[in-house]
Scaffold this motif. Structure first.
Motif, mmCIF file in Angstrom:
data_model
loop_
_atom_site.group_PDB
_atom_site.id
_atom_site.type_symbol
_atom_site.label_atom_id
_atom_site.label_comp_id
_atom_site.label_asym_id
_atom_site.label_seq_id
_atom_site.Cartn_x
_atom_site.Cartn_y
_atom_site.Cartn_z
ATOM 1 N N PHE A 190 -7.865 33.064 -29.703
ATOM 2 C CA PHE A 190 -8.526 34.339 -29.942
ATOM 3 C C PHE A 190 -9.924 34.063 -30.497
ATOM 4 O O PHE A 190 -10.173 34.131 -31.691
ATOM 5 C CB PHE A 190 -7.721 35.201 -30.922
ATOM 6 C CG PHE A 190 -6.297 35.407 -30.506
ATOM 7 C CD1 PHE A 190 -5.272 34.657 -31.044
ATOM 8 C CD2 PHE A 190 -5.987 36.366 -29.549
ATOM 9 C CE1 PHE A 190 -3.961 34.847 -30.641
ATOM 10 C CE2 PHE A 190 -4.672 36.559 -29.150
ATOM 11 C CZ PHE A 190 -3.665 35.798 -29.686
ATOM 12 N N ALA A 191 -10.833 33.750 -29.580
ATOM 13 C CA ALA A 191 -12.181 33.316 -29.974
ATOM 14 C C ALA A 191 -12.907 34.377 -30.787
ATOM 15 O O ALA A 191 -13.727 34.064 -31.639
ATOM 16 C CB ALA A 191 -12.998 32.966 -28.726
ATOM 17 N N ALA A 192 -12.603 35.646 -30.525
ATOM 18 C CA ALA A 192 -13.299 36.712 -31.237
ATOM 19 C C ALA A 192 -13.005 36.691 -32.728
ATOM 20 O O ALA A 192 -13.845 37.093 -33.541
ATOM 21 C CB ALA A 192 -12.898 38.071 -30.654
ATOM 22 N N ALA A 193 -11.797 36.215 -33.079
ATOM 23 C CA ALA A 193 -11.412 36.189 -34.493
ATOM 24 C C ALA A 193 -11.626 34.832 -35.130
ATOM 25 O O ALA A 193 -11.280 34.636 -36.298
ATOM 26 C CB ALA A 193 -9.944 36.596 -34.643
ATOM 27 N N PHE A 194 -12.209 33.889 -34.373
ATOM 28 C CA PHE A 194 -12.314 32.525 -34.879
ATOM 29 C C PHE A 194 -13.166 32.451 -36.138
ATOM 30 O O PHE A 194 -12.853 31.718 -37.074
ATOM 31 C CB PHE A 194 -12.899 31.622 -33.787
ATOM 32 C CG PHE A 194 -12.879 30.166 -34.143
ATOM 33 C CD1 PHE A 194 -11.681 29.493 -34.254
ATOM 34 C CD2 PHE A 194 -14.052 29.464 -34.374
ATOM 35 C CE1 PHE A 194 -11.637 28.154 -34.568
ATOM 36 C CE2 PHE A 194 -14.022 28.125 -34.697
ATOM 37 C CZ PHE A 194 -12.817 27.469 -34.792
ATOM 38 N N VAL A 195 -14.260 33.223 -36.182
ATOM 39 C CA VAL A 195 -15.143 33.193 -37.342
ATOM 40 C C VAL A 195 -14.412 33.670 -38.588
ATOM 41 O O VAL A 195 -14.672 33.209 -39.695
ATOM 42 C CB VAL A 195 -16.398 34.053 -37.082
ATOM 43 C CG1 VAL A 195 -17.270 34.143 -38.323
ATOM 44 C CG2 VAL A 195 -17.202 33.481 -35.917
ATOM 45 N N VAL A 196 -13.473 34.601 -38.421
ATOM 46 C CA VAL A 196 -12.692 35.097 -39.549
ATOM 47 C C VAL A 196 -11.610 34.099 -39.938
ATOM 48 O O VAL A 196 -11.330 33.892 -41.123
ATOM 49 C CB VAL A 196 -12.062 36.461 -39.198
ATOM 50 C CG1 VAL A 196 -11.176 36.954 -40.345
ATOM 51 C CG2 VAL A 196 -13.138 37.475 -38.877
ATOM 52 N N LEU A 197 -11.001 33.467 -38.932
ATOM 53 C CA LEU A 197 -9.900 32.550 -39.205
ATOM 54 C C LEU A 197 -10.361 31.253 -39.854
ATOM 55 O O LEU A 197 -9.598 30.622 -40.583
ATOM 56 C CB LEU A 197 -9.146 32.236 -37.908
ATOM 57 C CG LEU A 197 -8.381 33.405 -37.285
ATOM 58 C CD1 LEU A 197 -7.803 33.006 -35.947
ATOM 59 C CD2 LEU A 197 -7.282 33.880 -38.223
ATOM 60 N N VAL A 198 -11.588 30.842 -39.595
ATOM 61 C CA VAL A 198 -12.100 29.604 -40.203
ATOM 62 C C VAL A 198 -12.062 29.667 -41.724
ATOM 63 O O VAL A 198 -11.467 28.796 -42.372
ATOM 64 C CB VAL A 198 -13.514 29.279 -39.687
ATOM 65 C CG1 VAL A 198 -14.144 28.184 -40.537
ATOM 66 C CG2 VAL A 198 -13.456 28.812 -38.246
ATOM 67 N N PRO A 199 -12.685 30.671 -42.369
ATOM 68 C CA PRO A 199 -12.612 30.703 -43.842
ATOM 69 C C PRO A 199 -11.203 30.900 -44.375
ATOM 70 O O PRO A 199 -10.866 30.380 -45.437
ATOM 71 C CB PRO A 199 -13.527 31.885 -44.219
ATOM 72 C CG PRO A 199 -13.666 32.684 -42.989
ATOM 73 C CD PRO A 199 -13.546 31.744 -41.843
ATOM 74 N N ILE A 200 -10.351 31.651 -43.636
ATOM 75 C CA ILE A 200 -8.973 31.840 -44.094
ATOM 76 C C ILE A 200 -8.234 30.506 -44.112
ATOM 77 O O ILE A 200 -7.546 30.163 -45.076
ATOM 78 C CB ILE A 200 -8.239 32.856 -43.195
ATOM 79 C CG1 ILE A 200 -8.838 34.250 -43.375
ATOM 80 C CG2 ILE A 200 -6.748 32.877 -43.523
ATOM 81 C CD1 ILE A 200 -8.228 35.300 -42.468
ATOM 82 N N ALA A 201 -8.401 29.746 -43.018
ATOM 83 C CA ALA A 201 -7.740 28.442 -42.948
ATOM 84 C C ALA A 201 -8.235 27.513 -44.041
ATOM 85 O O ALA A 201 -7.449 26.813 -44.689
ATOM 86 C CB ALA A 201 -7.963 27.821 -41.569
ATOM 87 N N ILE A 202 -9.541 27.492 -44.265
ATOM 88 C CA ILE A 202 -10.110 26.618 -45.296
ATOM 89 C C ILE A 202 -9.631 27.045 -46.676
ATOM 90 O O ILE A 202 -9.344 26.198 -47.540
ATOM 91 C CB ILE A 202 -11.644 26.621 -45.210
ATOM 92 C CG1 ILE A 202 -12.098 25.965 -43.898
ATOM 93 C CG2 ILE A 202 -12.263 25.884 -46.395
ATOM 94 C CD1 ILE A 202 -13.591 26.003 -43.683
ATOM 95 N N TRP A 203 -9.518 28.358 -46.915
ATOM 96 C CA TRP A 203 -9.049 28.820 -48.221
ATOM 97 C C TRP A 203 -7.598 28.422 -48.435
ATOM 98 O O TRP A 203 -7.195 28.076 -49.544
ATOM 99 C CB TRP A 203 -9.201 30.339 -48.335
ATOM 100 C CG TRP A 203 -8.994 30.840 -49.739
ATOM 101 C CD1 TRP A 203 -9.506 30.306 -50.891
ATOM 102 C CD2 TRP A 203 -8.194 31.948 -50.140
ATOM 103 N NE1 TRP A 203 -9.082 31.033 -51.985
ATOM 104 C CE2 TRP A 203 -8.279 32.045 -51.551
ATOM 105 C CE3 TRP A 203 -7.430 32.880 -49.444
ATOM 106 C CZ2 TRP A 203 -7.623 33.035 -52.269
ATOM 107 C CZ3 TRP A 203 -6.789 33.873 -50.168
ATOM 108 C CH2 TRP A 203 -6.876 33.939 -51.567
#
Length: 302
Positions: A224-237
């Motif tokens: 889901f490339a559209a949500a990738f920018v959101v998922l990056v900080p969530i994963a890092i957190w």
């Protein structure tokens, strides 16, 4: 085992403290800025390079043709992002661990010491320079192990086992050292590492498998490339919280073990003059034991 589970539940409780949650945002800000910056400049070039490598492989093309024939040709669209994601995940994990060790572990260890062991003497057995050297050396060994084990990742079960095991070993090496750096002397730290190595490694491996969980979010980001920018900080957190929990678990375990070690040492020192003052005829030498673990008992006198 009692110490293992006691420190686990204490670490869980401490993770809910506002101070710990606030501290978890420090590595998050650094990692998100770094990940988004590198992703902005290198994501597309990395995808293009991987696609070229895959298309140049006759084996991969044969697999793609077979997938196309069975109606699973859409997998080809997400294969390159998945390869890039699995390649960068170990780097993200290692950087998150090191940032937590530098930015959070000293503060979390101090929090545990202030609340549970306010009278525990600080012997400063590990300086900042020594901690950095220890972390760098351990990270280098972990990276070498990851690179060497990459061919084994092609075996389906091993790709789910080997990386978490290596991350767990690295977590144990870095977190245990930092948890004892302020309070233990070098000799005490070496002794505790020797006595509790298996339990400390168990904590590290358990946290290593917890650290593998955010990889699911990375995979979701590929689909889901559209949500990738959101998922990056969530994963890092999530990575940050996992390593913060690891830091608290090691702090509770190591400081409690250090407290027990010093209590046993003080008890041995206090009873030694009494034993020495007794006539040899009334001392059962075989009954005088000087154990150095948590089960140490006073020398038996007859």
């Amino acid at each position: 085992m009692t110490l293992f589970f006691d420190s686990f539940w204490r670490a869980v409780g401490y993770c809910l403290r506002p101070r710990v949650i606030a501290l978890s945002f420090l590595p998050l800000v650094v990692m998100v800025a770094l990940a988004l910056g590198l992703g902005y400049y290198y994501w597309e070039p990395a995808l293009d390079w991987v696609r070229e490598m895959l298309e140049a492989s006759s084996t991969v093309n044969t697999v793609w043709d077979w997938l196309q024939s069975v109606g699973a040709g859409s997998i080809k669209m997400v294969l390159a992002p998945m390869v890039v994601i699995f390649a960068v995940t170990p780097v993200i994990v290692v950087l998150s661990l090191l940032l937590v060790a530098v930015l959070m572990t000293p503060a979390l260890t101090s929090l545990v010491a202030e609340r549970r062991f306010p009278l525990l003497e600080r012997k400063h057995g590990g300086s900042l320079a020594r901690s950095l050297i220890w972390s760098f050396g351990s990270t280098l060994l972990a990276v070498v192990a990851l690179i060497v084990s990459i061919p084994l990742w092609l075996v389906p079960p091993l790709v789910l086992v080997l990386p978490p095991l290596i991350w767990g070993w690295l977590t144990y090496r870095v977190m245990a050292f930092d948890a004892l750096a302020e309070h233990a002397s070098a000799e005490e730290r070496q002794l505790l590492f020797k006595q509790h190595r298996s339990w400390l490694l168990g904590i590290g491996v358990f946290c290593g498998f917890l650290g593998a969980a955010p990889s699911l979010l990375w995979a979701s980001g590929a689909l889901f490339a559209a949500a990738f920018v959101v998922l990056v900080p969530i994963a890092i957190w999530i990575y940050t919280l996992v390593f913060a929990f690891s830091s608290l678990w090691f702090a509770h375990y190591c400081l409690a073990a250090l407290h027990t070690l010093r209590a046993n040492t003080a008890q041995t020192v206090a009873t030694a003059p009494l034993v020495a003052a007794l006539p040899a005829s009334v001392v059962d030498v075989d009954a005088v034991t000087l154990a150095d673990d948590s089960t140490t008992q006073p020398p038996a006198l007859r």
